[in-house]
Design an enzyme around this catalytic site. Structure first.
Site, PDB file in Angstrom:
ATOM      1  N   LYS A   3       0.717  -1.193  -0.004  1.00  0.00           N
ATOM      2  CA  LYS A   3       0.177   0.083  -0.032  1.00  0.00           C
ATOM      3  C   LYS A   3       0.895   1.369   0.089  1.00  0.00           C
ATOM      4  O   LYS A   3       0.620   2.205  -0.983  1.00  0.00           O
ATOM      5  CB  LYS A   3      -0.902   0.050   1.149  1.00  0.00           C
TER       6      LYS A   3
ATOM      7  N   ARG B 182      11.481  -1.494  10.891  1.00  0.00           N
ATOM      8  CA  ARG B 182      10.475  -0.991  11.701  1.00  0.00           C
ATOM      9  C   ARG B 182      10.163  -1.880  13.004  1.00  0.00           C
ATOM     10  O   ARG B 182      10.277  -3.338  12.635  1.00  0.00           O
ATOM     11  CB  ARG B 182       9.185  -0.828  10.923  1.00  0.00           C
TER      12      ARG B 182
ATOM     13  N   ARG C 151      11.414  -5.914   4.731  1.00  0.00           N
ATOM     14  CA  ARG C 151      11.303  -4.525   4.502  1.00  0.00           C
ATOM     15  C   ARG C 151      12.161  -3.939   5.404  1.00  0.00           C
ATOM     16  O   ARG C 151      12.523  -4.046   6.344  1.00  0.00           O
ATOM     17  CB  ARG C 151       9.717  -4.163   4.869  1.00  0.00           C
TER      18      ARG C 151
ATOM     19  N   ARG D  71      -0.193  -8.610  13.747  1.00  0.00           N
ATOM     20  CA  ARG D  71      -0.639  -7.580  12.821  1.00  0.00           C
ATOM     21  C   ARG D  71      -1.570  -8.066  11.375  1.00  0.00           C
ATOM     22  O   ARG D  71      -2.564  -7.672  11.146  1.00  0.00           O
ATOM     23  CB  ARG D  71       0.515  -6.661  12.027  1.00  0.00           C
TER      24      ARG D  71
ATOM     25  N   ARG E  90      -9.365   1.071   9.140  1.00  0.00           N
ATOM     26  CA  ARG E  90      -9.096  -0.151   9.416  1.00  0.00           C
ATOM     27  C   ARG E  90     -10.056  -0.900  10.245  1.00  0.00           C
ATOM     28  O   ARG E  90      -9.903  -2.046  10.479  1.00  0.00           O
ATOM     29  CB  ARG E  90      -7.910  -0.043   9.937  1.00  0.00           C
TER      30      ARG E  90
HETATM   31  P1  AMP Z   1       0.927   0.796   9.031  1.00  0.00           P
HETATM   32  O1  AMP Z   1       2.301   1.886   9.139  1.00  0.00           O
HETATM   33  O2  AMP Z   1      -0.502   1.259   8.206  1.00  0.00           O
HETATM   34  O3  AMP Z   1       1.051  -0.712   9.004  1.00  0.00           O
HETATM   35  O4  AMP Z   1       0.293   1.080  10.665  1.00  0.00           O
HETATM   36  C1  AMP Z   1       1.170   0.873  11.777  1.00  0.00           C
HETATM   37  C2  AMP Z   1       0.574   0.739  12.950  1.00  0.00           C
HETATM   38  O5  AMP Z   1      -0.134   2.070  13.320  1.00  0.00           O
HETATM   39  C3  AMP Z   1      -0.592  -0.306  12.984  1.00  0.00           C
HETATM   40  O6  AMP Z   1      -0.222  -1.406  13.456  1.00  0.00           O
HETATM   41  C4  AMP Z   1      -1.391   0.226  14.035  1.00  0.00           C
HETATM   42  O7  AMP Z   1      -1.113   0.128  15.418  1.00  0.00           O
HETATM   43  C5  AMP Z   1      -1.414   1.825  13.881  1.00  0.00           C
HETATM   44  N1  AMP Z   1      -2.363   2.171  12.902  1.00  0.00           N
HETATM   45  C6  AMP Z   1      -2.310   2.756  11.643  1.00  0.00           C
HETATM   46  N2  AMP Z   1      -3.354   3.234  11.110  1.00  0.00           N
HETATM   47  C7  AMP Z   1      -4.472   2.923  11.989  1.00  0.00           C
HETATM   48  C8  AMP Z   1      -5.616   2.779  11.838  1.00  0.00           C
HETATM   49  N3  AMP Z   1      -6.342   3.214  10.908  1.00  0.00           N
HETATM   50  N4  AMP Z   1      -6.650   2.389  12.955  1.00  0.00           N
HETATM   51  C9  AMP Z   1      -5.775   2.165  14.031  1.00  0.00           C
HETATM   52  N5  AMP Z   1      -4.824   2.148  14.134  1.00  0.00           N
HETATM   53  C10 AMP Z   1      -3.723   2.556  13.112  1.00  0.00           C
END
Ligand code: AMP
Length: 237
Positions: free
Chosen positions: A23, A177, A144, A188, A98
């Site tokens: 994404k 990360r 990654r 996740r 999400r």
């Molecule tokens: P990502 O970089 O999109 O994988 O997001 C990393 C982390 O941020 C996720 O595992 C959640 O802990 C938090 N996060 C990101 N977007 C959301 C969302 N829309 N709702 C809740 N938590 C989020």
């Protein structure tokens, strides 16, 4: 209806898909081609954590466990971001919504605040889901690497930097990360299955979901996404 947010030109694009589906990479390409901002809730949250804001303090431990930050915190954060002037021509949401609750909130927000200034129409987001095989996801997440300075994403298997662990763009160190470590990755993906899969179902039931095969080579995925965006009507009936 608030001023400042509209859907003329591209309109809102929502990118769905599990962690590791690509994404972030695809959203950056879409943002660049159409001159619209990429809004990654993960990036905004990580920035808040790094700056030690109230939101960052609340989110840090939750993110470290691979769980989701509470809906109300994330929705407030997104509302503030979407009201910025640079979102007027459209924007791409990466990592939001999400949960089913976030999707319902976003529809209400669009209903109230997103409209086409030139036609006065209500407009609907284009919802694109990247589908990727589970084993591929684990492989991609564990490979990654992210630039510590500019956030550019590499993958040691599929998209390595020219020099190991160094960003091609600015020479900064590449990092893994915290939540890309194996135990957190499993969590996740589990959270995605339970909480985020229903979001795709929500849009599917409304006939608004377009799926793209995210297992294809990256440039082909990008090409398909551009096609979907350019051939999709963004206005409600
Ligand atoms: P990502 O970089 O999109 O994988 O997001 C990393 C982390 O941020 C996720 O595992 C959640 O802990 C938090 N996060 C990101 N977007 C959301 C969302 N829309 N709702 C809740 N938590 C989020």
């Amino acid at each position: 209806m608030a001023e400042g947010v509209s859907c003329n030109n591209i309109g809102p694009v929502i990118l769905l898909g599990p962690p590791g589906a690509g994404k972030g990479t695809q959203a950056k390409r879409i943002a660049e081609r159409y001159g619209i901002p990429q809004i990654s809730t993960g990036d905004i949250l990580r920035d808040n954590v790094a700056r030690g804001t109230d939101l960052g303090v609340k989110a840090k431990a939750i993110m470290g466990r691979g769980e989701l930050v509470p809906d109300d915190l994330v929705c407030d954060m997104v509302a503030t971001r979407l009201r910025s002037a640079d979102c007027e021509r459209g924007f791409i949401l990466d990592g939001f919504p999400r949960t089913a609750k976030q999707a319902g909130w976003l529809d209400a927000f669009f209903e109230g605040e997103i409209f086409d200034k030139s036609h006065g129409d209500r407009c609907l987001p284009i919802v694109i889901r990247l589908d990727v095989d589970y084993n591929q996801l684990v492989h991609r997440l564990s490979g990654r690497r992210t630039c510590s300075a500019n956030g550019h994403i590499y993958n040691v298997y599929t998209q390595p930097p020219r020099v190991a662990d160094v960003c091609d763009i600015d020479g900064s160190a590449l990092i893994i990360r915290k939540d890309d470590r194996e135990d957190v990755v499993q969590e996740r993906l589990r959270v995605y299955d339970v909480q985020t899969r229903p979001v795709a179902e929500y849009y599917e039931q409304k006939g608004r979901l377009v799926s793209v095969n995210g297992d294809l080579p990256m440039d082909q995925v990008t090409g398909q996404m551009f096609w979907v965006i350019e051939h999709h009507s963004v206005h409600a009936d």
